[in-house]
Enzyme design. Structure first.
Site, short mmCIF file in Angstrom:
data_model
loop_
_atom_site.label_atom_id
_atom_site.label_comp_id
_atom_site.label_asym_id
_atom_site.label_seq_id
_atom_site.Cartn_x
_atom_site.Cartn_y
_atom_site.Cartn_z
N ASP A 149 32.42 73.16 42.59
CA ASP A 149 31.30 72.68 43.42
C ASP A 149 30.06 73.51 43.10
O ASP A 149 29.56 74.26 43.93
CB ASP A 149 31.73 72.82 44.89
CG ASP A 149 30.73 72.24 45.88
OD1 ASP A 149 29.73 71.66 45.44
OD2 ASP A 149 30.99 72.39 47.09
N LYS A 192 26.93 72.52 42.21
CA LYS A 192 25.64 72.00 42.68
C LYS A 192 24.49 72.40 41.75
O LYS A 192 23.52 73.04 42.16
CB LYS A 192 25.32 72.46 44.10
CG LYS A 192 26.30 71.92 45.14
CD LYS A 192 25.84 72.21 46.55
CE LYS A 192 26.78 71.67 47.59
NZ LYS A 192 28.07 72.40 47.68
N THR A 199 18.62 74.12 30.99
CA THR A 199 19.22 75.22 31.77
C THR A 199 20.59 74.84 32.30
O THR A 199 21.54 75.63 32.20
CB THR A 199 18.27 75.62 32.91
OG1 THR A 199 17.03 76.02 32.34
CG2 THR A 199 18.85 76.76 33.74
P1 BMP Z 1 34.25 73.61 55.46
O1 BMP Z 1 35.25 72.45 55.59
O2 BMP Z 1 34.87 74.95 55.62
O3 BMP Z 1 33.04 73.40 56.34
O4 BMP Z 1 33.73 73.61 53.95
C1 BMP Z 1 33.02 72.54 53.39
C2 BMP Z 1 32.84 72.72 51.89
O5 BMP Z 1 32.16 71.58 51.37
C3 BMP Z 1 32.03 73.93 51.47
O6 BMP Z 1 32.60 74.44 50.28
C4 BMP Z 1 30.64 73.39 51.20
O7 BMP Z 1 30.00 74.10 50.16
C5 BMP Z 1 30.92 71.97 50.77
N1 BMP Z 1 29.88 70.97 51.14
C6 BMP Z 1 29.57 70.67 52.45
O8 BMP Z 1 30.14 71.24 53.38
N2 BMP Z 1 28.62 69.70 52.73
C7 BMP Z 1 27.97 69.02 51.75
O9 BMP Z 1 27.17 68.14 52.06
C8 BMP Z 1 28.27 69.33 50.41
C9 BMP Z 1 29.24 70.30 50.11
O10 BMP Z 1 29.54 70.55 48.85
#
Ligand code: BMP
Length: 274
Positions: A91, A93, A100
């Site tokens: 992930d 992003k 780059t």
């Molecule tokens: P959690 O279920 O603990 O909230 O984690 C969500 C995960 O998904 C994190 O790794 C975050 O970076 C990713 N994420 C998110 O929560 N919302 C988005 O819109 C995009 C994401 O990649």
């Protein structure tokens, strides 16, 4: 529309190797659950991956948060991916100019393209981010997801931004396999186009939780049923709801993963039968 087809019917239609692999894995394991293993120590990371591996279609990583990273960790992750049959999604992003992001994707300490089947990018720089990443990823059979929406309160990725993200994906559908989004994107931003023959984009959806509605930093959660049945998404991404606060209690982690797996799968069965 893809929403009413089975995962295996959709796998047969896809040409991109990463999309095919993900859809076939979902069907084989009866799991549309992805676990986001957002922990900072290598041994914790591997223990959580090993515990949930049998129950997931995909493991999502933030490899840059691992404090004791070395490339040996990637070898271990790849072994677990083979042992438990799951796809890997870093992930990352990406969000920079084409030149780059191509370097960030291929090089540096993490060499993401060499091990991650799927990665993602913000569409904010425009189509050049896709061509930059494609120059590295396509020869390796990788797939890209565009962040068309986000789960956080006040997210700016809405309206015409989301529509442009979908148009960018349509123009590059050999490499862009889908979106990080909160709902299906079929027909979004399509002007005078044919919704019935719309390409099949995968929707991977974070912001999934059964116990709480959000966190103190803007995250917002919905249930697997809301995400998969009501909003037509394909994969639920769950982090803290599964690995929790006690990383040593792998039995509890496994039980929570099984609960989410079952909820996500039942929601899918209801969707395709409706
Ligand atoms: P959690 O279920 O603990 O909230 O984690 C969500 C995960 O998904 C994190 O790794 C975050 O970076 C990713 N994420 C998110 O929560 N919302 C988005 O819109 C995009 C994401 O990649």
């Amino acid at each position: 529309p893809a929403q009413t087809l089975t995962y295996s019917e959709r796998a047969a239609r896809h040409k991109n190797p990463a999309a095919k692999l993900l859809l076939e894995t979902i069907e084989r394991k009866n799991s549309n659950l992805a676990v986001s293993v957002d922990v900072t120590k290598r041994e914790d990371f591997l223990a959580v991956v090993d515990a949930v591996g049998p129950l997931v279609c995909l493991i999502k990583t933030h490899i840059d948060i691992i404090e004791d990273f070395d490339y040996g960790l990637i070898k271990r992750l790849e072994e677990l991916s083979k042992k438990h049959d799951f796809v890997i999604f870093e992930d990352r992003k990406f969000a920079d100019i084409g030149n780059t992001v191509a370097l960030q994707y291929s090089s540096g300490v993490h060499k993401i393209a060499s091990w991650s089947h799927i990665t993602n990018a913000h569409p904010v720089p425009g189509p050049s981010i896709v061509s930059g990443l494609a120059s590295v990823g396509v020869p390796l059979g990788r797939g890209l997801l565009l962040l068309a929406e986000m789960s956080t309160k006040g997210a700016l990725a809405t309206g015409s931004y989301t529509e442009e993200a979908v148009r960018m994906a349509r123009a590059n559908s050999q490499f862009v396999i889908g979106f990080i989004a909160q709902r299906r994107m079929d027909g979004v931003g399509l002007v005078g186009g044919d919704v019935e023959n719309e390409g099949d984009f995968l929707i991977l959806t974070p912001g999934v939780g059964l116990e709480v509605k959000g966190d103190a930093m803007g995250q917002q959660y919905r249930t697997p049923d809301e995400v998969v049945r009501e909003s037509g998404c394909d994969v639920i991404i769950v982090g803290r709801g599964i690995y929790g606060t006690d990383l040593k209690d792998v039995d509890a982690i496994r039980l929570r993963a099984e609960r989410y797996r079952k909820e996500g799968w039942d929601a899918y069965l209801k969707r395709i039968r409706s």
